[in-house]
Motif scaffolding. Structure first.
Motif, PDB file in Angstrom:
ATOM      1  N   PRO A 499     -13.252  21.954 -22.288  1.00 25.96           N
ATOM      2  CA  PRO A 499     -13.673  20.863 -23.174  1.00 25.96           C
ATOM      3  C   PRO A 499     -15.184  20.683 -23.075  1.00 25.96           C
ATOM      4  CG  PRO A 499     -12.749  19.966 -21.153  1.00 25.96           C
ATOM      5  CD  PRO A 499     -12.560  21.464 -21.074  1.00 25.96           C
ATOM      6  N   ILE A 500     -15.765  20.058 -24.080  1.00 29.54           N
ATOM      7  CA  ILE A 500     -17.197  19.791 -24.117  1.00 29.54           C
ATOM      8  C   ILE A 500     -17.432  18.303 -23.869  1.00 29.54           C
ATOM      9  CG2 ILE A 500     -19.249  19.707 -25.592  1.00 29.54           C
ATOM     10  CD1 ILE A 500     -18.237  22.191 -27.010  1.00 29.54           C
ATOM     11  N   ILE A 501     -18.399  18.008 -23.009  1.00 30.47           N
ATOM     12  CA  ILE A 501     -18.877  16.635 -22.812  1.00 30.47           C
ATOM     13  C   ILE A 501     -20.256  16.561 -23.465  1.00 30.47           C
ATOM     14  CG2 ILE A 501     -19.556  14.869 -21.150  1.00 30.47           C
ATOM     15  CD1 ILE A 501     -17.651  16.218 -19.142  1.00 30.47           C
ATOM     16  N   GLY A 502     -20.428  15.688 -24.426  1.00 30.63           N
ATOM     17  CA  GLY A 502     -21.668  15.615 -25.183  1.00 30.63           C
ATOM     18  C   GLY A 502     -22.590  14.515 -24.689  1.00 30.63           C
ATOM     19  N   ILE A 503     -23.882  14.809 -24.695  1.00 36.07           N
ATOM     20  CA  ILE A 503     -24.909  13.854 -24.267  1.00 36.07           C
ATOM     21  C   ILE A 503     -26.080  13.944 -25.241  1.00 36.07           C
ATOM     22  CG2 ILE A 503     -26.526  13.254 -22.406  1.00 36.07           C
ATOM     23  CD1 ILE A 503     -24.620  14.376 -20.425  1.00 36.07           C
ATOM     24  N   GLY A 504     -26.772  12.834 -25.416  1.00 33.94           N
ATOM     25  CA  GLY A 504     -27.978  12.827 -26.233  1.00 33.94           C
ATOM     26  C   GLY A 504     -27.755  12.117 -27.553  1.00 33.94           C
ATOM     27  N   ALA A 505     -28.848  11.587 -28.109  1.00 42.41           N
ATOM     28  CA  ALA A 505     -28.746  10.806 -29.339  1.00 42.41           C
ATOM     29  C   ALA A 505     -28.180  11.612 -30.495  1.00 42.41           C
ATOM     30  CB  ALA A 505     -30.126  10.259 -29.709  1.00 42.41           C
ATOM     31  N   ALA A 506     -28.438  12.931 -30.503  1.00 41.49           N
ATOM     32  CA  ALA A 506     -27.976  13.765 -31.614  1.00 41.49           C
ATOM     33  C   ALA A 506     -26.585  14.346 -31.387  1.00 41.49           C
ATOM     34  CB  ALA A 506     -28.978  14.900 -31.853  1.00 41.49           C
ATOM     35  N   ALA A 507     -25.965  14.062 -30.234  1.00 36.76           N
ATOM     36  CA  ALA A 507     -24.677  14.680 -29.920  1.00 36.76           C
ATOM     37  C   ALA A 507     -23.612  14.335 -30.953  1.00 36.76           C
ATOM     38  CB  ALA A 507     -24.224  14.244 -28.526  1.00 36.76           C
ATOM     39  N   ARG A 508     -23.556  13.069 -31.372  1.00 29.86           N
ATOM     40  CA  ARG A 508     -22.529  12.671 -32.337  1.00 29.86           C
ATOM     41  C   ARG A 508     -22.758  13.341 -33.691  1.00 29.86           C
ATOM     42  NH1 ARG A 508     -18.769   8.800 -32.537  1.00 29.86           N
ATOM     43  NH2 ARG A 508     -19.548   7.753 -30.665  1.00 29.86           N
ATOM     44  N   SER A 509     -23.983  13.695 -33.996  1.00 29.03           N
ATOM     45  CA  SER A 509     -24.288  14.284 -35.301  1.00 29.03           C
ATOM     46  C   SER A 509     -23.938  15.772 -35.364  1.00 29.03           C
ATOM     47  CB  SER A 509     -25.780  14.093 -35.607  1.00 29.03           C
ATOM     48  OG  SER A 509     -26.124  12.736 -35.642  1.00 29.03           O
ATOM     49  N   PHE A 510     -24.121  16.493 -34.265  1.00 30.05           N
ATOM     50  CA  PHE A 510     -23.969  17.946 -34.302  1.00 30.05           C
ATOM     51  C   PHE A 510     -22.736  18.484 -33.567  1.00 30.05           C
ATOM     52  CE2 PHE A 510     -28.718  17.526 -34.600  1.00 30.05           C
ATOM     53  CZ  PHE A 510     -28.818  17.950 -35.914  1.00 30.05           C
ATOM     54  N   LEU A 511     -22.342  17.851 -32.466  1.00 26.78           N
ATOM     55  CA  LEU A 511     -21.327  18.463 -31.605  1.00 26.78           C
ATOM     56  C   LEU A 511     -19.898  18.416 -32.144  1.00 26.78           C
ATOM     57  CD1 LEU A 511     -22.503  17.631 -27.981  1.00 26.78           C
ATOM     58  CD2 LEU A 511     -22.735  19.748 -29.276  1.00 26.78           C
ATOM     59  N   PRO A 512     -19.480  17.424 -32.950  1.00 20.42           N
ATOM     60  CA  PRO A 512     -18.100  17.493 -33.466  1.00 20.42           C
ATOM     61  C   PRO A 512     -17.809  18.780 -34.219  1.00 20.42           C
ATOM     62  CG  PRO A 512     -18.969  15.292 -33.772  1.00 20.42           C
ATOM     63  CD  PRO A 512     -20.113  16.129 -33.294  1.00 20.42           C
ATOM     64  N   GLU A 513     -18.733  19.222 -35.079  1.00 23.92           N
ATOM     65  CA  GLU A 513     -18.516  20.461 -35.818  1.00 23.92           C
ATOM     66  C   GLU A 513     -18.597  21.672 -34.890  1.00 23.92           C
ATOM     67  OE1 GLU A 513     -17.888  23.301 -38.802  1.00 23.92           O
ATOM     68  OE2 GLU A 513     -17.384  21.167 -38.608  1.00 23.92           O
ATOM     69  N   VAL A 514     -19.513  21.626 -33.911  1.00 29.39           N
ATOM     70  CA  VAL A 514     -19.602  22.725 -32.939  1.00 29.39           C
ATOM     71  C   VAL A 514     -18.296  22.855 -32.172  1.00 29.39           C
ATOM     72  CG1 VAL A 514     -20.760  23.512 -30.839  1.00 29.39           C
ATOM     73  CG2 VAL A 514     -22.108  22.557 -32.722  1.00 29.39           C
ATOM     74  N   ALA A 515     -17.725  21.731 -31.727  1.00 29.77           N
ATOM     75  CA  ALA A 515     -16.451  21.770 -31.005  1.00 29.77           C
ATOM     76  C   ALA A 515     -15.341  22.310 -31.891  1.00 29.77           C
ATOM     77  CB  ALA A 515     -16.102  20.372 -30.490  1.00 29.77           C
ATOM     78  N   ARG A 516     -15.352  21.919 -33.176  1.00 26.78           N
ATOM     79  CA  ARG A 516     -14.323  22.423 -34.089  1.00 26.78           C
ATOM     80  C   ARG A 516     -14.429  23.934 -34.244  1.00 26.78           C
ATOM     81  NH1 ARG A 516     -13.400  24.358 -38.783  1.00 26.78           N
ATOM     82  NH2 ARG A 516     -15.621  24.436 -39.313  1.00 26.78           N
ATOM     83  N   ARG A 517     -15.659  24.447 -34.399  1.00 22.81           N
ATOM     84  CA  ARG A 517     -15.862  25.885 -34.565  1.00 22.81           C
ATOM     85  C   ARG A 517     -15.439  26.650 -33.318  1.00 22.81           C
ATOM     86  NH1 ARG A 517     -20.884  26.580 -38.372  1.00 22.81           N
ATOM     87  NH2 ARG A 517     -21.231  28.490 -37.210  1.00 22.81           N
ATOM     88  N   LEU A 518     -15.620  26.025 -32.158  1.00 23.11           N
ATOM     89  CA  LEU A 518     -15.262  26.684 -30.898  1.00 23.11           C
ATOM     90  C   LEU A 518     -13.839  26.332 -30.456  1.00 23.11           C
ATOM     91  CD1 LEU A 518     -18.628  26.252 -28.975  1.00 23.11           C
ATOM     92  CD2 LEU A 518     -17.699  28.351 -29.971  1.00 23.11           C
ATOM     93  N   GLN A 519     -13.129  25.597 -31.295  1.00 23.49           N
ATOM     94  CA  GLN A 519     -11.706  25.298 -31.088  1.00 23.49           C
ATOM     95  C   GLN A 519     -11.461  24.611 -29.748  1.00 23.49           C
ATOM     96  OE1 GLN A 519      -9.058  28.626 -32.437  1.00 23.49           O
ATOM     97  NE2 GLN A 519     -10.992  29.716 -32.792  1.00 23.49           N
TER      98      GLN A 519
END
Length: 543
Positions: A499-519
């Motif tokens: 699983p991915i743990i996200g940090i940083g102001a931009a995490a909510r903007s970029f990481l959901p799609e990154v997690a989806r692509r990486l399943q």
């Protein structure tokens, strides 16, 4: 009486502050302010002031811990002091990205015996020619970890010829025999010392303004704290300061084994947790193209974040550059982008800082022109100052390093503002920039911005895969494989088992799609926006 610990994290985009209750480790207050690159102390000062609006008194604070990505960002972007490297001994020649790589006779063997006399005449002659070209020196002698005599003699000779500049000896910063890595470590100490010295001085000034009198801990890459003097004299130990704080905060999510991803303005940092603890790399961390002997969290830092420069070419292509620029949405007093934004030499704007060095401004033609005429693109500066090409590029890079100018341009942060996914700056300026850039590229603003966001997500995905590939395979095996995973004949997609743990102001903007692509799944812990500052406070509170 209640007591508190403060954590400060200064990144490429924001300076974050948190106030933690020492006993419960509960976040009592937090603040987020734009990083002021021409004077980081201004951002630190504002972040500190924001922590005391709830009634906590400065005398109740028992410690302040600082993490920063300024050193890491400088390495990734190729900034920092100009370094001249002297390598002494019979070694295979190698090249590091410094002003001069000079190889001279000298050095010792594995038992510490002199292999050949030090070429002191060659050293003296070379230093005379480098005096006006460098800001600091690094010296690395063959087997100096057994006998540092030649390094110490070279240090003394350089200091006598060029007494105002620091000299760093490799035996003081590394006990490992690998010459290239030891030389790289010494070079990075030399390169980063002025940056760290200025930054920590500004932190001290900010503390004095607000009346804070408490010990200061600087977070090192190995997850431990250091005093102010050590952090300055051995500046490279702070290279992975930000990622170390990232890992410590990530561990608070309560997920035993996970990938922690910090999406910043300049870089994306990744590291792994194993049974709730950060993995360590005692052999030395890697920052961008620099392999070092600095003990640090086993992490990977690469250029790519919310403030990466969106550049366009004559063929209407767009790309993300490694360099960070000031987002249009975060630039005060920005001229209308319709009047200057374009492609090539007109896709950034050079702005003077509010209070430039008067002596430098008087003798530098770029600063003089900006003072008389206001902000300008590199293309305009080339026309007006007769500087062009690599010469102009290096001069602009130098002035940015000296914090005498700000370079603004269109970024993923601006694209997020246009798409109403982020609201931390001036949306109108971002929209104006998107309209102008889209017109130049014969596109509409929204599709352009969606493409920029998608490119950023792809970059972050690649950084994650690169890091995990280096964990599983030897670096030399992983690089060619991963660099060709998307080619003209096929594309490989990956499914993460972590699983991915996200940090940083931009995490909510970029990481959901990154997690989806990486399943895989994504967790954003409470206060993830200021996670590094919390991590710094937790490390500082336990030091």
């Amino acid at each position: 009486m209640s007591s508190y610990t403060i954590g400060i994290d200064t990144g490429g985009t924001f300076t974050d502050g948190v106030l933690l209750s020492t006993g419960s480790r509960r976040v009592v207050a937090w603040s987020k302010e734009p990083t002021t690159h021409h004077d980081p102390g201004i951002g630190v000062d504002r972040a500190l002031q924001g922590l005391f609006r709830g009634g906590v008194r400065p005398e109740e604070v028992k410690g302040l811990a600082v993490s920063t990505t300024l050193a890491t960002n400088a390495v990734v972007e190729g900034r920092g002091a100009r370094v001249g490297l002297f390598v002494l001994g019979i070694v295979r020649h190698f090249k590091l990205p410094v002003v001069a790589n000079v190889f001279l006779k000298g050095g010792h063997d594995i038992s510490g015996r002199e292999e050949q006399p030090l070429d002191i005449e060659g050293l003296v002659d070379t230093v005379q020619g480098l005096k006006k070209e460098v800001d600091a020196y690094a010296v690395c002698g063959a087997m100096s970890i057994r006998n540092p005599t030649h390094e110490l003699v070279a240090q003394k000779a350089i200091s006598m010829i060029d007494p105002d500049k620091p000299v760093f000896c490799s035996h003081l910063v590394s006990a490992h025999p690998g010459m290239k890595e030891r030389a790289a470590t010494a070079c990075l100490h030399a390169r980063l010392m002025p940056l760290m010295q200025d930054f920590l001085t500004s932190v001290r000034r900010s503390m004095e303004k607000i009346g804070l009198v408490c010990p200061v801990t600087v977070i090192c890459g190995n997850g431990r704290g250091a005093g102010l003097e050590e952090a300055v004299q051995r500046a490279a130990v702070t290279m992975a300061s930000g990622p170390a704080a990232t890992a410590r905060f990530g561990a608070t999510a309560g997920i035993g084994t996970a990938l922690v991803v910090d999406v910043g303005g300049t870089t994306t940092d990744t590291c792994m947790l194993d049974n709730g603890r950060p993995m360590m790399r005692s052999s030395g961390c890697r920052i961008g193209s620099w392999q070092t002997h600095v003990e640090a969290i086993d992490m990977y830092t690469a250029a790519g974040g919310g403030d990466s420069h969106v550049a366009c070419g004559p063929d209407s292509s767009i790309r993300l550059e490694a360099a960070r620029v000031q987002p249009l949405s975060m630039t005060p007093d920005l001229p209308d982008p319709a009047g200057w934004l374009g492609c090539g030499p007109h896709d950034t704007l050079i702005l003077p800082v509010p209070a430039p060095d008067p002596e430098l401004a008087a003798r530098d033609e770029i600063l003089s022109w900006l003072a008389d005429n206001g902000p300008a693109t590199p293309g305009t500066l080339a026309e007006q100052t007769r500087l062009s090409g690599i010469i102009l590029e290096k001069r602009i890079e130098r002035l940015a390093y000296l914090q005498q100018i700000t370079v603004a341009g269109f970024t993923p942060t601006d694209a997020l503002h246009v798409l109403d996914r982020l609201d931390i700056g001036n949306r109108n300026q971002a929209v104006a920039g998107a309209k102008r850039l889209a017109a130049v590229l014969a596109m509409e603003p929204d599709p352009l911005c969606r493409r920029v966001v998608s490119m950023t997500e792809e970059r972050i995905e690649t950084i994650i895969i690169d890091y995990l590939g280096r964990v599983i395979w030897d670096d030399n095996q992983a690089v060619p494989f991963l660099s060709r995973r998307d080619n003209e004949l096929f594309r490989m997609d990956f499914s993460l088992k972590l699983p991915i743990i996200g940090i940083g102001a931009a995490a909510r903007s970029f990481l959901p799609e990154v997690a989806r692509r990486l399943q895989t799944s994504l967790t954003l812990p409470d206060h993830y926006e200021v996670g590094n500052a919390i991590g710094a406070a937790l490390i500082g509170g336990s030091s």
